[in-house]
Design a protein around this motif. Structure first.
Motif, PDB file in Angstrom:
ATOM      1  N   ASN A   1      -6.682  -3.928   3.485  1.00 16.96           N
ATOM      2  CA  ASN A   1      -6.630  -2.490   3.266  1.00 16.96           C
ATOM      3  C   ASN A   1      -7.268  -1.719   4.417  1.00 16.96           C
ATOM      4  O   ASN A   1      -6.755  -0.683   4.850  1.00 16.96           O
ATOM      5  N   GLN A   2      -8.374  -2.224   4.912  1.00 15.56           N
ATOM      6  CA  GLN A   2      -9.033  -1.546   6.027  1.00 15.56           C
ATOM      7  C   GLN A   2      -8.128  -1.528   7.250  1.00 15.56           C
ATOM      8  O   GLN A   2      -8.041  -0.525   7.958  1.00 15.56           O
TER       9      GLN A   2
ATOM     10  N   GLU B   1     -14.001   5.957   8.479  1.00 17.28           N
ATOM     11  CA  GLU B   1     -15.021   5.951   7.436  1.00 17.28           C
ATOM     12  C   GLU B   1     -16.294   5.323   7.988  1.00 17.28           C
ATOM     13  O   GLU B   1     -16.250   4.288   8.662  1.00 17.28           O
TER      14      GLU B   1
ATOM     15  N   ILE C   1      -6.926  -1.499  -5.030  1.00 25.06           N
ATOM     16  CA  ILE C   1      -7.819  -0.904  -4.030  1.00 25.06           C
ATOM     17  C   ILE C   1      -7.476   0.573  -3.888  1.00 25.06           C
ATOM     18  O   ILE C   1      -6.299   0.932  -3.803  1.00 25.06           O
ATOM     19  N   ARG C   2      -8.498   1.393  -3.846  1.00 22.38           N
ATOM     20  CA  ARG C   2      -8.298   2.826  -3.636  1.00 22.38           C
ATOM     21  C   ARG C   2      -8.990   3.236  -2.353  1.00 22.38           C
ATOM     22  O   ARG C   2     -10.169   2.964  -2.160  1.00 22.38           O
ATOM     23  N   GLY C   3      -8.234   3.903  -1.484  1.00 21.56           N
ATOM     24  CA  GLY C   3      -8.775   4.347  -0.214  1.00 21.56           C
ATOM     25  C   GLY C   3      -8.946   5.846  -0.185  1.00 21.56           C
ATOM     26  O   GLY C   3      -8.864   6.517  -1.223  1.00 21.56           O
TER      27      GLY C   3
ATOM     28  N   GLN D   1      -5.006   7.152  -1.280  1.00 22.26           N
ATOM     29  CA  GLN D   1      -4.341   5.901  -0.913  1.00 22.26           C
ATOM     30  C   GLN D   1      -4.574   4.851  -2.002  1.00 22.26           C
ATOM     31  O   GLN D   1      -5.661   4.718  -2.545  1.00 22.26           O
TER      32      GLN D   1
ATOM     33  N   HIS E   1      -9.732  -6.325   0.812  1.00 21.04           N
ATOM     34  CA  HIS E   1     -10.323  -5.181   1.505  1.00 21.04           C
ATOM     35  C   HIS E   1     -10.130  -5.283   3.029  1.00 21.04           C
ATOM     36  O   HIS E   1     -10.024  -4.256   3.697  1.00 21.04           O
TER      37      HIS E   1
ATOM     38  N   TRP F   1       0.823  -1.206   0.000  1.00 25.68           N
ATOM     39  CA  TRP F   1       0.000   0.000   0.000  1.00 25.68           C
ATOM     40  C   TRP F   1       0.855   1.253   0.000  1.00 25.68           C
ATOM     41  O   TRP F   1       2.006   1.247   0.425  1.00 25.68           O
TER      42      TRP F   1
ATOM     43  N   SER G   1       0.192   5.110   1.365  1.00 30.71           N
ATOM     44  CA  SER G   1      -0.749   5.915   2.134  1.00 30.71           C
ATOM     45  C   SER G   1      -0.949   7.277   1.486  1.00 30.71           C
ATOM     46  O   SER G   1      -0.258   7.647   0.529  1.00 30.71           O
TER      47      SER G   1
ATOM     48  N   ARG H   1      -5.957   9.386  10.839  1.00 30.51           N
ATOM     49  CA  ARG H   1      -7.021   8.831  10.000  1.00 30.51           C
ATOM     50  C   ARG H   1      -8.387   9.316  10.456  1.00 30.51           C
ATOM     51  O   ARG H   1      -8.681   9.379  11.644  1.00 30.51           O
TER      52      ARG H   1
ATOM     53  N   ILE I   1      -5.366   1.056   6.733  1.00 33.91           N
ATOM     54  CA  ILE I   1      -5.879   2.423   6.907  1.00 33.91           C
ATOM     55  C   ILE I   1      -6.037   2.746   8.390  1.00 33.91           C
ATOM     56  O   ILE I   1      -5.800   3.871   8.823  1.00 33.91           O
TER      57      ILE I   1
END
Length: 241
Positions: free
Chosen positions: A161-162, A174, A121-123, A127, A158, A45, A47, A171, A165
């Motif tokens: 990724n979560q 979400e 994956i897009r955050g 990110q 996911h 990833w 950030s 942060r 994040i």
């Protein structure tokens, strides 16, 4: 997926949910590699502030070699996935350039494998991450593997990724994705004990449409299967029986 393997997978993901530091993700990646019986499983990833982190099972020698060769510029997986929003089999990427073919030969020589499947994956706030499984096998074997495991791999991507994040400084949490009215209806009827055919008939929709609602709810809930999704919906008070 056989029941014992599914249970082991769910246990590993529960362990990932409890992770309190990035290093824990490395242990999870190794455990998942063994569950899926692939050569490698990797999560990488970038950030929102440009910090990079990777965990996975590639040989450290290959990782250093990749950095020294500056392969990030020519790697068709990174270039191709940055332009995509959907998971992709490596065979569908552009390997036509001389640089790409040389990179591929070098990667295979370092044990990466001739087959791969990556989930971009897009955050929040720019990110970007990649979740990848790779293996050495023939095309038919790999096609059967990805078809059988694609949904679980996307969900696991996911999960990783979560968690990454969560570790990002400053942060902003979400909000959870709410279930739509139709998804709530479907989950409620399944919780009562209706079969899929009965649910579709009650809601006056086709079983294909019902499957779309169930899959959407499953991904929103981060559930491994329908039973898991119903249990999570109940525990979170999203449906009432």
């Amino acid at each position: 997926m056989p029941a014992p393997r599914q249970q082991r997978l769910e246990a590993i993901l529960e362990d990932l949910e409890q992770a309190s530091e990035l290093e824990h993700m490395q242990d999870v990646s190794e455990a998942l590699r063994d569950v899926f019986k692939v050569d490698h499983l990797v999560y990488h990833w970038v950030s929102s502030n440009g910090e990079q982190y990777g965990c996975g099972t590639y040989d450290p020698e290959w990782v250093q070699h990749y950095i020294l060769k500056d392969y990030l510029r020519v790697d068709p997986v990174v270039v191709g996935c940055y332009q995509r929003f959907h998971p992709v089999d490596w065979k569908r990427l552009d390997w036509s350039s001389k640089a790409a073919r040389a990179f591929q030969a070098d990667a295979i020589a370092h044990g990466v494998g001739n087959q791969g499947y990556s989930v971009p994956i897009r955050g929040p706030n720019g990110q970007f991450a990649l979740f990848t499984v790779s293996h050495n096998c023939d095309d038919d074997t790999w096609a059967a593997f990805t078809e059988a495991n694609r949904r679980d791999l996307i969900l696991i991507a996911h999960y990783f990724n979560q968690k990454a994040i969560e570790f990002e400084p400053d942060r902003t949490p979400e909000p959870a994705q709410p279930l739509s009215p139709r998804e709530i209806d479907a989950m409620t009827l399944l919780a009562i004990g209706y079969s899929r055919a009965q649910v579709a008939e009650t809601l006056a929709i086709s079983e294909h449409t019902l499957r779309v609602y169930i899959e959407a709810a499953r991904f929103k809930l981060g559930a491994m299967n329908t039973t898991h999704a119903v249990a999570r919906a109940l525990s979170r008070g999203l449906i009432v029986v």
